[in-house]
Write an enzyme that holds these catalytic residues in place. Structure first.
Site, short mmCIF file in Angstrom:
data_model
loop_
_atom_site.label_atom_id
_atom_site.label_comp_id
_atom_site.label_asym_id
_atom_site.label_seq_id
_atom_site.Cartn_x
_atom_site.Cartn_y
_atom_site.Cartn_z
N LEU A 1 2.13 -14.41 -76.93
CA LEU A 1 1.44 -14.23 -78.21
C LEU A 1 0.28 -15.21 -78.39
O LEU A 1 0.01 -15.67 -79.50
CB LEU A 1 2.45 -14.43 -79.35
CG LEU A 1 3.73 -13.57 -79.28
CD1 LEU A 1 4.72 -14.02 -80.35
CD2 LEU A 1 3.38 -12.10 -79.45
N ASN B 1 1.47 -9.42 -72.23
CA ASN B 1 0.81 -9.94 -73.42
C ASN B 1 0.79 -8.82 -74.47
O ASN B 1 1.33 -7.72 -74.23
CB ASN B 1 -0.58 -10.51 -73.09
CG ASN B 1 -1.57 -9.45 -72.62
OD1 ASN B 1 -1.36 -8.25 -72.82
ND2 ASN B 1 -2.65 -9.88 -72.00
N GLU C 1 -1.86 -6.28 -59.17
CA GLU C 1 -3.20 -6.26 -58.56
C GLU C 1 -3.15 -5.87 -57.07
O GLU C 1 -4.15 -5.95 -56.39
CB GLU C 1 -3.89 -7.62 -58.72
CG GLU C 1 -4.43 -7.84 -60.12
CD GLU C 1 -5.29 -9.09 -60.25
OE1 GLU C 1 -6.00 -9.20 -61.27
OE2 GLU C 1 -5.25 -9.97 -59.36
N ALA D 1 -6.60 -17.75 -67.42
CA ALA D 1 -5.39 -18.13 -66.66
C ALA D 1 -4.25 -18.66 -67.53
O ALA D 1 -3.26 -19.15 -66.99
CB ALA D 1 -5.69 -19.12 -65.55
N ALA D 2 -4.35 -18.54 -68.87
CA ALA D 2 -3.20 -18.95 -69.71
C ALA D 2 -1.97 -18.15 -69.31
O ALA D 2 -0.88 -18.70 -69.13
CB ALA D 2 -3.53 -18.73 -71.19
N GLY D 3 -2.17 -16.84 -69.16
CA GLY D 3 -1.04 -15.98 -68.79
C GLY D 3 -0.48 -16.35 -67.42
O GLY D 3 0.74 -16.37 -67.22
N ASP D 4 -1.35 -16.65 -66.47
CA ASP D 4 -0.88 -17.00 -65.12
C ASP D 4 -0.12 -18.33 -65.15
O ASP D 4 0.90 -18.48 -64.47
CB ASP D 4 -2.06 -17.08 -64.15
CG ASP D 4 -2.69 -15.72 -63.89
OD1 ASP D 4 -2.00 -14.70 -64.09
OD2 ASP D 4 -3.87 -15.67 -63.49
N ASP E 1 -13.43 -15.49 -56.77
CA ASP E 1 -14.23 -15.14 -57.94
C ASP E 1 -15.63 -15.71 -57.73
O ASP E 1 -15.79 -16.92 -57.54
CB ASP E 1 -13.64 -15.77 -59.22
CG ASP E 1 -12.26 -15.21 -59.55
OD1 ASP E 1 -11.90 -14.14 -59.01
OD2 ASP E 1 -11.55 -15.84 -60.36
N LYS F 1 -4.46 -12.76 -59.49
CA LYS F 1 -3.27 -13.11 -60.27
C LYS F 1 -2.12 -13.60 -59.39
O LYS F 1 -1.38 -14.51 -59.77
CB LYS F 1 -2.79 -11.91 -61.09
CG LYS F 1 -3.64 -11.70 -62.31
CD LYS F 1 -3.09 -10.62 -63.19
CE LYS F 1 -4.07 -10.36 -64.31
NZ LYS F 1 -4.29 -11.54 -65.15
P1 ADP Z 1 -2.96 -13.64 -71.60
O1 ADP Z 1 -3.79 -14.81 -71.21
O2 ADP Z 1 -2.23 -13.00 -70.45
O3 ADP Z 1 -3.64 -12.65 -72.50
P2 ADP Z 1 -1.73 -15.04 -73.84
O4 ADP Z 1 -3.08 -15.16 -74.47
O5 ADP Z 1 -0.62 -14.51 -74.68
O6 ADP Z 1 -1.74 -14.22 -72.48
O7 ADP Z 1 -1.34 -16.52 -73.34
C1 ADP Z 1 -0.21 -16.78 -72.53
C2 ADP Z 1 0.52 -17.98 -73.06
O8 ADP Z 1 -0.32 -19.15 -73.02
C3 ADP Z 1 0.97 -17.85 -74.53
O9 ADP Z 1 2.26 -17.25 -74.61
C4 ADP Z 1 1.00 -19.31 -74.97
O10 ADP Z 1 2.23 -19.92 -74.58
C5 ADP Z 1 -0.14 -19.94 -74.17
N1 ADP Z 1 -1.40 -19.95 -74.94
C6 ADP Z 1 -2.42 -19.08 -74.85
N2 ADP Z 1 -3.42 -19.39 -75.71
C7 ADP Z 1 -3.02 -20.50 -76.35
C8 ADP Z 1 -3.60 -21.34 -77.37
N3 ADP Z 1 -4.81 -21.08 -77.90
N4 ADP Z 1 -2.88 -22.39 -77.82
C9 ADP Z 1 -1.65 -22.69 -77.31
N5 ADP Z 1 -1.06 -21.94 -76.35
C10 ADP Z 1 -1.73 -20.86 -75.88
#
Ligand code: ADP
Length: 309
Positions: free
Chosen positions: A217, A180, A136, A251-254, A11, A38
């Site tokens: 979520l 997601n 990807e 990277a929350a999803g990853d 990146d 990813k």
């Molecule tokens: P993506 O990043 O793929 O869009 P999400 O936003 O649903 O996916 O985030 C993936 C996971 O990370 C969620 O299921 C949750 O467990 C965690 N997560 C994401 N955002 C938050 C947050 N603001 N607070 C707490 N946990 C979070």
């Protein structure tokens, strides 16, 4: 062992006051270089979460490719299956971020786009407990990986990102689908707003396509549904998120998917695996960047335990 078949990117991020219009040249700030893609992010996430991880993919025979392999090495990911191609550049995401923190991204898949179905050998999946896939790399490669993984007796986990629609036939080797909310809405052909009101329903509906469906979520955690028999209502549930102060959701999803794979490979039941995955996702949003923010097994466990006390 977890086998990840997927993308590796560099990146390149440059800050700009505003985005250029066609034909315009602008001066930006200093660029930064990060390891991403990813596939690689999820491989590192699974390794940090305690998994033994092997990655299969393609980079270019160039300095970026070597730098990405060195990163996997530092996290203990076996990257002997990441092949350097002489005739394609390493995948790069060109990212500009403006003063309002909006971004534009151009992905040049490079070597990632050259991973073909025939490049995957059955023996690469020997001993795999979980095989982790995303989209990807070319779809034919992901679908072939799912088929070989299934034949090797592995649990096949697909993170349907970037969002796309696949049918039940294409998903037939997938055991666990992770999406997601926007990916789930696209796959089900429904409005994202409808889904937000009833995410459990969406997870249940997805079990018409795969045996187990997980919908992430954001701050609210994740919801799951599992097909019992073709006729009975699927089992379903919600696993609450961990309250944290979010600074960067990259990277929350990853982090979630990698930690989920590590927990399932370690034999955890689904809801326990989702608690670890939610904790990993929550920890990832408390720090900046993609791979630097991916948490360790100790940090994940500490957050899970803390919420119990
Ligand atoms: P993506 O990043 O793929 O869009 P999400 O936003 O649903 O996916 O985030 C993936 C996971 O990370 C969620 O299921 C949750 O467990 C965690 N997560 C994401 N955002 C938050 C947050 N603001 N607070 C707490 N946990 C979070």
């Amino acid at each position: 062992m977890i086998v990840v078949v997927g993308s590796l990117n560099v990146d390149l991020v440059v800050p700009v006051e505003r985005f250029p219009v066609a034909g315009e040249t602008l001066l930006g700030g200093d660029y930064a270089r990060h390891r991403g893609g990813k596939g690689a992010n999820q491989a590192v996430a699974a390794a940090r979460a305690g998994g033994t991880v092997r990655m299969l993919g393609r980079v270019g025979d160039d300095a970026f490719g070597a730098w990405l392999s060195a990163g996997l090495d530092a996290d203990g990911v076996d990257h002997r299956g990441v092949v350097s191609l002489p005739d394609a550049p390493t995948g790069v995401a060109f990212i500009s971020v403006d003063a309002c923190a909006q971004n534009t991204i151009i992905v040049s898949p490079g070597a990632n786009g050259r991973l073909g179905a025939r490049d995957l050998a059955a023996h690469a999946f020997d001993g795999a407990g979980v095989v982790l896939l995303q989209l990807e790399v070319p779809l034919v490669a992901s679908l072939r990986a799912a088929e070989l993984a299934k034949a090797a007796g592995a649990l096949v986990v697909l993170n349907l990102a970037p969002a796309t629609t696949l049918d039940a036939e294409q998903l037939r080797h997938v055991d666990v689908l992770v999406v997601n909310e926007s990916e789930a809405a696209l796959l089900l052909g429904i409005d994202a707003a409808d889904l937000a009101d009833r995410p459990e329903r969406a997870a249940r509906d997805l079990t018409t396509l795969v045996p187990t469906a997980i919908v992430t979520l954001g701050a609210s955690g994740s919801t799951w549904a599992r097909r019992t028999t073709r006729t009975a209502e699927p089992a379903a549930g919600r696993v609450a998120g961990f309250p944290v102060t979010a600074v960067d959701t990259t990277a929350a999803g990853d982090a979630f998917v990698g930690a989920l794979a590590a927990a399932l490979d370690g034999g955890a039941p689904l809801e326990a695996a989702l608690r670890s995955a939610n904790a990993a996702g929550a920890l990832a949003v408390t720090a900046r960047g993609a791979q630097p923010s991916l948490p360790t097994a100790e940090a994940i466990e500490a957050l899970v335990q803390e919420s119990r006390s």
